[in-house]
Scaffold this motif. Sequence first.
Motif, PDB file in Angstrom:
ATOM      1  N   GLY A 139       2.731  -7.252 -15.324  1.00 51.83           N
ATOM      2  CA  GLY A 139       4.659  -7.752 -15.405  1.00 51.83           C
ATOM      3  C   GLY A 139       4.930  -6.655 -14.934  1.00 51.83           C
ATOM      4  N   LEU A 140       4.424  -5.335 -13.927  1.00 49.16           N
ATOM      5  CA  LEU A 140       4.704  -3.997 -13.125  1.00 49.16           C
ATOM      6  C   LEU A 140       4.209  -3.910 -11.999  1.00 49.16           C
ATOM      7  CD1 LEU A 140       4.673  -1.735 -16.058  1.00 49.16           C
ATOM      8  CD2 LEU A 140       6.633  -3.041 -16.020  1.00 49.16           C
ATOM      9  N   PRO A 141       5.342  -3.824 -11.147  1.00 50.23           N
ATOM     10  CA  PRO A 141       4.807  -4.006  -9.242  1.00 50.23           C
ATOM     11  C   PRO A 141       3.769  -2.644  -9.274  1.00 50.23           C
ATOM     12  CG  PRO A 141       7.582  -4.099  -9.817  1.00 50.23           C
ATOM     13  CD  PRO A 141       7.127  -3.328 -11.377  1.00 50.23           C
ATOM     14  N   VAL A 142       3.158  -3.051  -8.419  1.00 42.68           N
ATOM     15  CA  VAL A 142       2.313  -2.325  -8.105  1.00 42.68           C
ATOM     16  C   VAL A 142       1.781  -1.468  -6.577  1.00 42.68           C
ATOM     17  CG1 VAL A 142       0.509  -2.452 -10.224  1.00 42.68           C
ATOM     18  CG2 VAL A 142       0.377  -3.982  -8.447  1.00 42.68           C
ATOM     19  N   ARG A 143       1.257  -0.538  -6.158  1.00 44.27           N
ATOM     20  CA  ARG A 143       1.632  -0.733  -4.649  1.00 44.27           C
ATOM     21  C   ARG A 143      -0.277  -0.454  -4.524  1.00 44.27           C
ATOM     22  NH1 ARG A 143       4.526  -3.922  -1.127  1.00 44.27           N
ATOM     23  NH2 ARG A 143       3.856  -1.949   0.685  1.00 44.27           N
ATOM     24  N   THR A 144       0.136  -0.026  -2.912  1.00 45.59           N
ATOM     25  CA  THR A 144      -1.115   0.098  -2.639  1.00 45.59           C
ATOM     26  C   THR A 144      -1.083   2.293  -2.078  1.00 45.59           C
ATOM     27  OG1 THR A 144      -1.271  -0.553  -0.199  1.00 45.59           O
ATOM     28  CG2 THR A 144      -2.305  -1.735  -1.848  1.00 45.59           C
ATOM     29  N   ARG A 145      -1.913   2.824  -1.622  1.00 47.22           N
ATOM     30  CA  ARG A 145      -1.612   4.001  -1.520  1.00 47.22           C
ATOM     31  C   ARG A 145      -2.190   4.360   0.709  1.00 47.22           C
ATOM     32  NH1 ARG A 145      -6.401   6.971  -4.177  1.00 47.22           N
ATOM     33  NH2 ARG A 145      -8.035   6.960  -2.797  1.00 47.22           N
ATOM     34  N   ALA A 146      -0.811   5.142   0.993  1.00 49.99           N
ATOM     35  CA  ALA A 146      -0.738   5.538   2.637  1.00 49.99           C
ATOM     36  C   ALA A 146      -2.993   6.139   2.421  1.00 49.99           C
ATOM     37  CB  ALA A 146      -0.075   5.881   2.689  1.00 49.99           C
ATOM     38  N   TYR A 210     -14.288 -18.445  -4.496  1.00 54.20           N
ATOM     39  CA  TYR A 210     -14.054 -18.298  -5.698  1.00 54.20           C
ATOM     40  C   TYR A 210     -14.409 -16.954  -5.822  1.00 54.20           C
ATOM     41  CZ  TYR A 210     -19.487 -19.548  -6.393  1.00 54.20           C
ATOM     42  OH  TYR A 210     -20.824 -19.117  -5.996  1.00 54.20           O
ATOM     43  N   ASP A 211     -15.124 -16.428  -4.891  1.00 55.37           N
ATOM     44  CA  ASP A 211     -14.988 -14.596  -4.811  1.00 55.37           C
ATOM     45  C   ASP A 211     -13.755 -13.938  -4.386  1.00 55.37           C
ATOM     46  OD1 ASP A 211     -17.796 -14.348  -6.618  1.00 55.37           O
ATOM     47  OD2 ASP A 211     -18.760 -15.330  -4.050  1.00 55.37           O
ATOM     48  N   TYR A 212     -13.285 -13.856  -3.482  1.00 56.86           N
ATOM     49  CA  TYR A 212     -12.116 -14.055  -2.575  1.00 56.86           C
ATOM     50  C   TYR A 212     -11.263 -14.234  -2.738  1.00 56.86           C
ATOM     51  CZ  TYR A 212     -13.192 -16.503   1.738  1.00 56.86           C
ATOM     52  OH  TYR A 212     -12.964 -18.110   2.129  1.00 56.86           O
ATOM     53  N   ALA A 213     -10.276 -16.035  -3.079  1.00 56.11           N
ATOM     54  CA  ALA A 213      -9.883 -16.729  -2.622  1.00 56.11           C
ATOM     55  C   ALA A 213      -8.339 -16.048  -3.603  1.00 56.11           C
ATOM     56  CB  ALA A 213     -10.071 -17.877  -2.896  1.00 56.11           C
ATOM     57  N   ALA A 214      -8.441 -15.399  -4.486  1.00 51.95           N
ATOM     58  CA  ALA A 214      -7.699 -14.460  -5.820  1.00 51.95           C
ATOM     59  C   ALA A 214      -7.459 -13.544  -5.297  1.00 51.95           C
ATOM     60  CB  ALA A 214      -8.431 -15.100  -7.446  1.00 51.95           C
ATOM     61  N   LEU A 215      -8.232 -13.060  -4.776  1.00 47.73           N
ATOM     62  CA  LEU A 215      -7.846 -11.679  -4.300  1.00 47.73           C
ATOM     63  C   LEU A 215      -6.503 -11.409  -3.132  1.00 47.73           C
ATOM     64  CD1 LEU A 215     -11.803 -10.632  -4.435  1.00 47.73           C
ATOM     65  CD2 LEU A 215     -10.023 -10.069  -6.265  1.00 47.73           C
ATOM     66  N   VAL A 216      -6.868 -12.164  -2.550  1.00 42.50           N
ATOM     67  CA  VAL A 216      -6.011 -12.542  -0.579  1.00 42.50           C
ATOM     68  C   VAL A 216      -4.183 -11.924  -0.881  1.00 42.50           C
ATOM     69  CG1 VAL A 216      -4.944 -13.417   0.535  1.00 42.50           C
ATOM     70  CG2 VAL A 216      -8.018 -13.547   0.732  1.00 42.50           C
ATOM     71  N   PRO A 217      -4.142 -12.638  -2.339  1.00 44.71           N
ATOM     72  CA  PRO A 217      -2.260 -13.278  -2.431  1.00 44.71           C
ATOM     73  C   PRO A 217      -1.852 -11.159  -3.281  1.00 44.71           C
ATOM     74  CG  PRO A 217      -3.170 -15.119  -3.024  1.00 44.71           C
ATOM     75  CD  PRO A 217      -5.063 -13.844  -2.517  1.00 44.71           C
ATOM     76  N   ILE A 218      -3.138 -10.881  -4.388  1.00 47.30           N
ATOM     77  CA  ILE A 218      -2.835  -9.871  -4.735  1.00 47.30           C
ATOM     78  C   ILE A 218      -3.149  -8.253  -4.100  1.00 47.30           C
ATOM     79  CG2 ILE A 218      -3.891  -8.533  -6.277  1.00 47.30           C
ATOM     80  CD1 ILE A 218      -5.196 -11.023  -8.064  1.00 47.30           C
ATOM     81  N   VAL A 219      -4.057  -8.059  -2.901  1.00 44.81           N
ATOM     82  CA  VAL A 219      -3.941  -7.123  -2.203  1.00 44.81           C
ATOM     83  C   VAL A 219      -2.970  -6.938  -1.426  1.00 44.81           C
ATOM     84  CG1 VAL A 219      -5.402  -6.073  -0.262  1.00 44.81           C
ATOM     85  CG2 VAL A 219      -6.523  -7.074  -2.650  1.00 44.81           C
ATOM     86  N   GLY A 224      -1.087  -3.993   1.264  1.00 43.85           N
ATOM     87  CA  GLY A 224      -2.576  -4.119   1.405  1.00 43.85           C
ATOM     88  C   GLY A 224      -3.029  -5.020   2.880  1.00 43.85           C
ATOM     89  N   MET A 225      -4.035  -5.220   3.138  1.00 46.10           N
ATOM     90  CA  MET A 225      -4.048  -6.795   3.637  1.00 46.10           C
ATOM     91  C   MET A 225      -5.483  -7.302   3.440  1.00 46.10           C
ATOM     92  SD  MET A 225      -5.362  -5.383   8.209  1.00 46.10           S
ATOM     93  CE  MET A 225      -5.993  -7.327   7.778  1.00 46.10           C
ATOM     94  N   MET A 226      -5.677  -7.919   4.016  1.00 41.76           N
ATOM     95  CA  MET A 226      -7.854  -8.417   3.867  1.00 41.76           C
ATOM     96  C   MET A 226      -8.462  -9.480   4.653  1.00 41.76           C
ATOM     97  SD  MET A 226      -8.183  -9.689  -0.459  1.00 41.76           S
ATOM     98  CE  MET A 226      -9.898  -9.571  -0.488  1.00 41.76           C
ATOM     99  N   LEU A 245      -8.254  -3.792   2.895  1.00 49.11           N
ATOM    100  CA  LEU A 245      -7.622  -2.345   2.895  1.00 49.11           C
ATOM    101  C   LEU A 245      -6.342  -2.034   2.348  1.00 49.11           C
ATOM    102  CD1 LEU A 245      -8.467  -2.215   6.676  1.00 49.11           C
ATOM    103  CD2 LEU A 245     -10.034  -2.046   5.370  1.00 49.11           C
ATOM    104  N   GLY A 246      -6.454  -1.080   1.872  1.00 51.07           N
ATOM    105  CA  GLY A 246      -4.808  -0.420   1.047  1.00 51.07           C
ATOM    106  C   GLY A 246      -3.603  -0.325   2.184  1.00 51.07           C
ATOM    107  N   GLU A 247      -4.382   0.781   3.635  1.00 53.95           N
ATOM    108  CA  GLU A 247      -3.529   1.143   4.392  1.00 53.95           C
ATOM    109  C   GLU A 247      -4.120  -0.016   5.736  1.00 53.95           C
ATOM    110  OE1 GLU A 247      -1.175   1.877   6.372  1.00 53.95           O
ATOM    111  OE2 GLU A 247      -0.875   3.182   5.457  1.00 53.95           O
ATOM    112  N   PRO A 248      -3.300  -1.132   5.963  1.00 53.32           N
ATOM    113  CA  PRO A 248      -3.716  -1.932   7.077  1.00 53.32           C
ATOM    114  C   PRO A 248      -3.789  -1.634   8.459  1.00 53.32           C
ATOM    115  CG  PRO A 248      -1.957  -2.891   6.198  1.00 53.32           C
ATOM    116  CD  PRO A 248      -1.867  -1.214   5.202  1.00 53.32           C
ATOM    117  N   ALA A 249      -2.961  -0.312   8.799  1.00 51.29           N
ATOM    118  CA  ALA A 249      -3.086   0.025  10.036  1.00 51.29           C
ATOM    119  C   ALA A 249      -4.706   1.210  10.043  1.00 51.29           C
ATOM    120  CB  ALA A 249      -2.178   1.357   9.971  1.00 51.29           C
ATOM    121  N   ARG A 250      -4.910   0.766   9.180  1.00 50.05           N
ATOM    122  CA  ARG A 250      -6.367   1.500   9.699  1.00 50.05           C
ATOM    123  C   ARG A 250      -7.531   0.244  10.429  1.00 50.05           C
ATOM    124  NH1 ARG A 250      -4.434   5.115   8.657  1.00 50.05           N
ATOM    125  NH2 ARG A 250      -4.026   4.725  10.490  1.00 50.05           N
ATOM    126  N   LEU A 251      -7.176  -0.818   9.797  1.00 53.87           N
ATOM    127  CA  LEU A 251      -8.109  -2.144  10.496  1.00 53.87           C
ATOM    128  C   LEU A 251      -8.487  -1.323  12.017  1.00 53.87           C
ATOM    129  CD1 LEU A 251      -9.454  -4.653   9.231  1.00 53.87           C
ATOM    130  CD2 LEU A 251      -7.441  -5.532  10.816  1.00 53.87           C
TER     131      LEU A 251
END
Length: 259
Positions: A139-146, A210-219, A224-226, A245-251
């Motif tokens: 219930g609490l917001p989370v963010r990826t790190r730079a 089923y291994d990755y679909a749920a992960l996309v909206p979370i990351v 981040g990005m997937m 990736l937690g930092e999309p600029a690293r893609l």
Amino acid sequence: MNGVDLGRDIALAGRLADAAGEAIRPLFRGDWNSERKADSSPVTEADRAAESAIRAILESERSDDGIIGEEYGTRNEGAGRQWVLDPIDGTISFMAGRPIFGTLIALLQDGWPVLGVIDQPISAERWVGAIGEGTTLNGLPVRTRACKELNEATIASSGPQYFTDEAAGAFMSLAAQTSQIVVWGGDCYNYGLLASGHLDIVCEAGLKLYDYAALVPIVEGAGGMMSDWQGNPLDANSDGTVLALGEPARLESVLEAMG
């Protein structure tokens, strides 16, 4: 988005995760039966009990929606809305008594992931992400790190045994250009850790929907990005290679490092 009432769907996904957890917890570090599936991967009675509990609710309350489940297959295959279920992602961790597996629940709209849940029923950690919404942990917001440079990144993957020789070469090439702090094991739990700012990259291959679909909206809801290993967004037709990736600029630097 057409066909998606996020408030109702998020609430339902929470109840689905609750039902799965109620089926799993009594069996964790207890007595359970297991066998090998056709692909030699293990399945336990906890996997099956959890998916059965989820499907019972969906079949009662969302009979028009499709279901794609790891253990019990597909229902309403042509539906625009499809629930994608992995009742225990990380069955080997469950079998070993390690509480780093998770129940994965995703909702696809026309093949695209719009809602995802990672639920760890032993540690009571639940990540929820939905399109247009910020990701939360309990219930609490989370963010990826730079991550300013690739050589500062911490990288994770479920295990070297899941890579082909070619894929292993690409992973090791990438790992060599990171901080070389490599976390093995964790399955879906790694993506929750990335969304919460504790890891920078997760790199895997050979995954099923089923291994990755749920992960996309979370990351992505955490900043981040997937993508696949070509940098393409993930959908129902992706090839099973996965980058988070937690930092999309690293893609660009990540793809270059992988060759």
